[in-house]
Design an enzyme around this catalytic site. Sequence first.
Site, mmCIF file in Angstrom:
data_model
loop_
_atom_site.group_PDB
_atom_site.id
_atom_site.type_symbol
_atom_site.label_atom_id
_atom_site.label_comp_id
_atom_site.label_asym_id
_atom_site.label_seq_id
_atom_site.Cartn_x
_atom_site.Cartn_y
_atom_site.Cartn_z
ATOM 1 N N SER A 120 0.826 -1.208 0.000
ATOM 2 C CA SER A 120 0.000 0.000 0.000
ATOM 3 C C SER A 120 0.863 1.262 0.000
ATOM 4 O O SER A 120 1.926 1.301 0.615
ATOM 5 C CB SER A 120 -0.894 0.010 1.248
ATOM 6 O OG SER A 120 -1.518 1.279 1.408
ATOM 7 N N TYR A 143 -2.047 5.314 -4.479
ATOM 8 C CA TYR A 143 -3.107 6.322 -4.378
ATOM 9 C C TYR A 143 -2.544 7.559 -5.025
ATOM 10 O O TYR A 143 -1.490 8.044 -4.611
ATOM 11 C CB TYR A 143 -3.449 6.616 -2.913
ATOM 12 C CG TYR A 143 -4.457 5.663 -2.320
ATOM 13 C CD1 TYR A 143 -5.719 5.506 -2.882
ATOM 14 C CD2 TYR A 143 -4.156 4.928 -1.184
ATOM 15 C CE1 TYR A 143 -6.645 4.642 -2.326
ATOM 16 C CE2 TYR A 143 -5.076 4.064 -0.626
ATOM 17 C CZ TYR A 143 -6.321 3.927 -1.197
ATOM 18 O OH TYR A 143 -7.242 3.078 -0.663
ATOM 19 N N THR A 169 -5.382 2.404 -7.464
ATOM 20 C CA THR A 169 -6.687 2.234 -6.832
ATOM 21 C C THR A 169 -7.630 3.345 -7.259
ATOM 22 O O THR A 169 -7.334 4.530 -7.079
ATOM 23 C CB THR A 169 -6.537 2.216 -5.294
ATOM 24 O OG1 THR A 169 -5.706 1.111 -4.951
ATOM 25 C CG2 THR A 169 -7.883 2.078 -4.604
ATOM 26 N N LYS A 245 -7.432 -0.939 -9.900
ATOM 27 C CA LYS A 245 -8.036 -1.696 -8.786
ATOM 28 C C LYS A 245 -9.306 -1.006 -8.314
ATOM 29 O O LYS A 245 -9.270 0.159 -7.916
ATOM 30 C CB LYS A 245 -7.056 -1.789 -7.611
ATOM 31 C CG LYS A 245 -7.634 -2.437 -6.364
ATOM 32 C CD LYS A 245 -6.573 -2.672 -5.309
ATOM 33 C CE LYS A 245 -7.114 -3.297 -4.045
ATOM 34 N NZ LYS A 245 -7.807 -2.350 -3.171
ATOM 35 N N HIS A 268 -13.076 -2.939 -2.607
ATOM 36 C CA HIS A 268 -12.265 -2.459 -1.484
ATOM 37 C C HIS A 268 -12.662 -3.185 -0.187
ATOM 38 O O HIS A 268 -12.690 -2.606 0.894
ATOM 39 C CB HIS A 268 -12.461 -0.946 -1.326
ATOM 40 C CG HIS A 268 -11.256 -0.184 -0.861
ATOM 41 N ND1 HIS A 268 -10.513 0.613 -1.688
ATOM 42 C CD2 HIS A 268 -10.666 -0.092 0.365
ATOM 43 C CE1 HIS A 268 -9.536 1.192 -0.983
ATOM 44 N NE2 HIS A 268 -9.603 0.768 0.264
HETATM 45 C C1 LIG Z 1 -7.492 -2.540 6.821
HETATM 46 C C2 LIG Z 1 -7.564 -2.393 5.337
HETATM 47 C C3 LIG Z 1 -6.796 -1.420 4.721
HETATM 48 C C4 LIG Z 1 -6.831 -1.300 3.333
HETATM 49 N N1 LIG Z 1 -6.014 -0.386 2.739
HETATM 50 C C5 LIG Z 1 -5.992 -0.317 1.385
HETATM 51 C C6 LIG Z 1 -5.070 0.539 0.732
HETATM 52 O O1 LIG Z 1 -4.253 1.203 1.358
HETATM 53 N N2 LIG Z 1 -5.117 0.584 -0.629
HETATM 54 C C7 LIG Z 1 -6.004 -0.161 -1.363
HETATM 55 O O2 LIG Z 1 -6.007 -0.077 -2.588
HETATM 56 N N3 LIG Z 1 -6.861 -1.007 -0.765
HETATM 57 C C8 LIG Z 1 -6.868 -1.094 0.589
HETATM 58 N N4 LIG Z 1 -7.717 -1.984 1.185
HETATM 59 C C9 LIG Z 1 -8.565 -2.871 0.346
HETATM 60 C C10 LIG Z 1 -7.863 -4.199 0.041
HETATM 61 O O3 LIG Z 1 -6.824 -4.005 -0.886
HETATM 62 C C11 LIG Z 1 -8.806 -5.242 -0.563
HETATM 63 O O4 LIG Z 1 -9.473 -4.664 -1.656
HETATM 64 C C12 LIG Z 1 -9.842 -5.825 0.390
HETATM 65 O O5 LIG Z 1 -9.353 -5.901 1.717
HETATM 66 C C13 LIG Z 1 -10.222 -7.225 -0.090
HETATM 67 O O6 LIG Z 1 -11.200 -7.798 0.668
HETATM 68 P P1 LIG Z 1 -10.954 -8.882 1.837
HETATM 69 O O7 LIG Z 1 -10.447 -8.080 3.024
HETATM 70 O O8 LIG Z 1 -12.304 -9.449 2.046
HETATM 71 O O9 LIG Z 1 -9.943 -9.894 1.351
HETATM 72 C C14 LIG Z 1 -7.689 -2.123 2.567
HETATM 73 C C15 LIG Z 1 -8.451 -3.104 3.209
HETATM 74 C C16 LIG Z 1 -8.407 -3.240 4.577
HETATM 75 C C17 LIG Z 1 -9.236 -4.314 5.225
HETATM 76 O O1 LIG Z 2 -8.633 1.903 4.976
HETATM 77 C C1 LIG Z 2 -8.662 1.775 3.759
HETATM 78 O O2 LIG Z 2 -9.427 0.990 3.189
HETATM 79 C C2 LIG Z 2 -7.788 2.553 2.949
HETATM 80 O O3 LIG Z 2 -7.738 2.286 1.791
HETATM 81 C C3 LIG Z 2 -6.957 3.624 3.527
HETATM 82 C C4 LIG Z 2 -5.627 3.721 3.176
HETATM 83 C C5 LIG Z 2 -4.835 4.730 3.704
HETATM 84 C C6 LIG Z 2 -5.360 5.663 4.562
HETATM 85 C C7 LIG Z 2 -6.671 5.571 4.896
HETATM 86 C C8 LIG Z 2 -7.473 4.557 4.383
#
Ligand SMILES: Cc1cc2nc3c(=O)[nH]c(=O)nc-3n(C[C@H](O)[C@H](O)[C@H](O)COP(=O)(O)O)c2cc1C
Ligand SMILES: O=C(O)C(=O)c1ccccc1
Length: 370
Positions: A120, A143, A169, A245, A268
């Site tokens: 990330s 991002y 994303t 994504k 997401h």
């Molecule tokens: C705690 C958390 C933080 C996430 N942070 C990001 C992120 O920084 N960038 C991003 O593209 N997706 C982020 N996602 C989405 C994940 O990449 C992914 O799409 C999602 O968790 C998939 O679903 P699952 O948790 O059911 O496997 C985040 C998801 C979670 C749970």
């Molecule tokens: O929490 C998230 O899903 C997420 O994508 C994110 C990532 C960086 C900062 C805050 C939220």
Amino acid sequence: MTTILPTQEQQQALAQTVNLAEIEALGRARLDRNALEYYASGANDGHTLHANRENFGHIRLRPRMLVDVSAIDISTTVLGLPLDFPVGIAPSAFHGLAHPDAELATARAANAAGSVMTLSTFSNTPIADVGQAAGGRLWFQLYLLADRELSREIIARAEASGARALVFTVDAPYLGRREANERHRFALPPHLSAPNVATPQELAGVETDTGSQLTNYFQNLVDKTFTWNDLAWLRQQTTLPIILKGILTAEDAELAVQHGCHIWVSNHGGRQLDTAISAIAALPEIADAVAGRAEIYLDGGITRGTDVLKAVALGARAVFLGRGALWGLAAGGEDGVRRVLELLRDEVRLALALSGKQNLGQVGRDLLKM
Ligand SMILES: Cc1cc2nc3c(=O)[nH]c(=O)nc-3n(C[C@H](O)[C@H](O)[C@H](O)COP(=O)(O)O)c2cc1C
Ligand SMILES: O=C(O)C(=O)c1ccccc1
């Protein structure tokens, strides 16, 4: 760089787990409320969060019998990178909330398991360090920031650190409302930072008056003006393949292909637009529209080998784990993430054999009753 070794009890508890749900229980028990709510939350009522998992259950398998399944091959490639099995790690922010080794542990586990880690933008560990730990098995999630110059620097650092693809994303110009986090004012603990995007000093000045600290911080950084027309700009900044994504429709998949991008089907993890279609339900129309012109990946709700097979049958080249990896990380650092990946790998192999298939190339829609 330090490595925090798991205690003997932790190692034993991990070794005794037989599925991802048990690792989730171990991981949850080790997190404080702040981190747990951040990891577990979906947006609003959690309809999409739950649909991601439930909709896998609605698809039935049509296994074939009396096939020689003495040799099973579940390997694949993603953009030319060989994977031992069709599962990677989705990008998630702030692995330091789960374990002191943070993204280094996740990257080492992905490398050891022959998987791939997507880092990330909001990692707690600088890209270059994670690149080392990942041993080439690294993609970088971008991002796009309102500060284009900083975005360019980040992309250049990702390239220099060995990332093999840019995962852009596109579903989060604003963050969805994770109401538990809002209620309890989720905050990044002071010992953690986001070194790819901000200095600890900048983070310390984050506004906390309304909503959660995280939401304000994120929303001030991210570019909300970016459209399909700007993809040409992004294309000029990197020679890496670009994966979009957060695609959920055939229309956007067609645009992605026209812009030379690959496609990551995702909502997401149900954290953005609640009641958006589940990832697995969105996949068929997207695969039909793409018709082999780009690679397709999927995340959202994967906890079983049969989930992986269903996504492959509907056109995904590989799937990615969000929370699954985080629960493993919380349960036991690198070992925990590795356990998650290895359990899933073994489940994929067994499910494939019991479906009467020898390799992933034989997995198509005839395996499914929708
Ligand atoms: C705690 C958390 C933080 C996430 N942070 C990001 C992120 O920084 N960038 C991003 O593209 N997706 C982020 N996602 C989405 C994940 O990449 C992914 O799409 C999602 O968790 C998939 O679903 P699952 O948790 O059911 O496997 C985040 C998801 C979670 C749970
Ligand atoms: O929490 C998230 O899903 C997420 O994508 C994110 C990532 C960086 C900062 C805050 C939220």
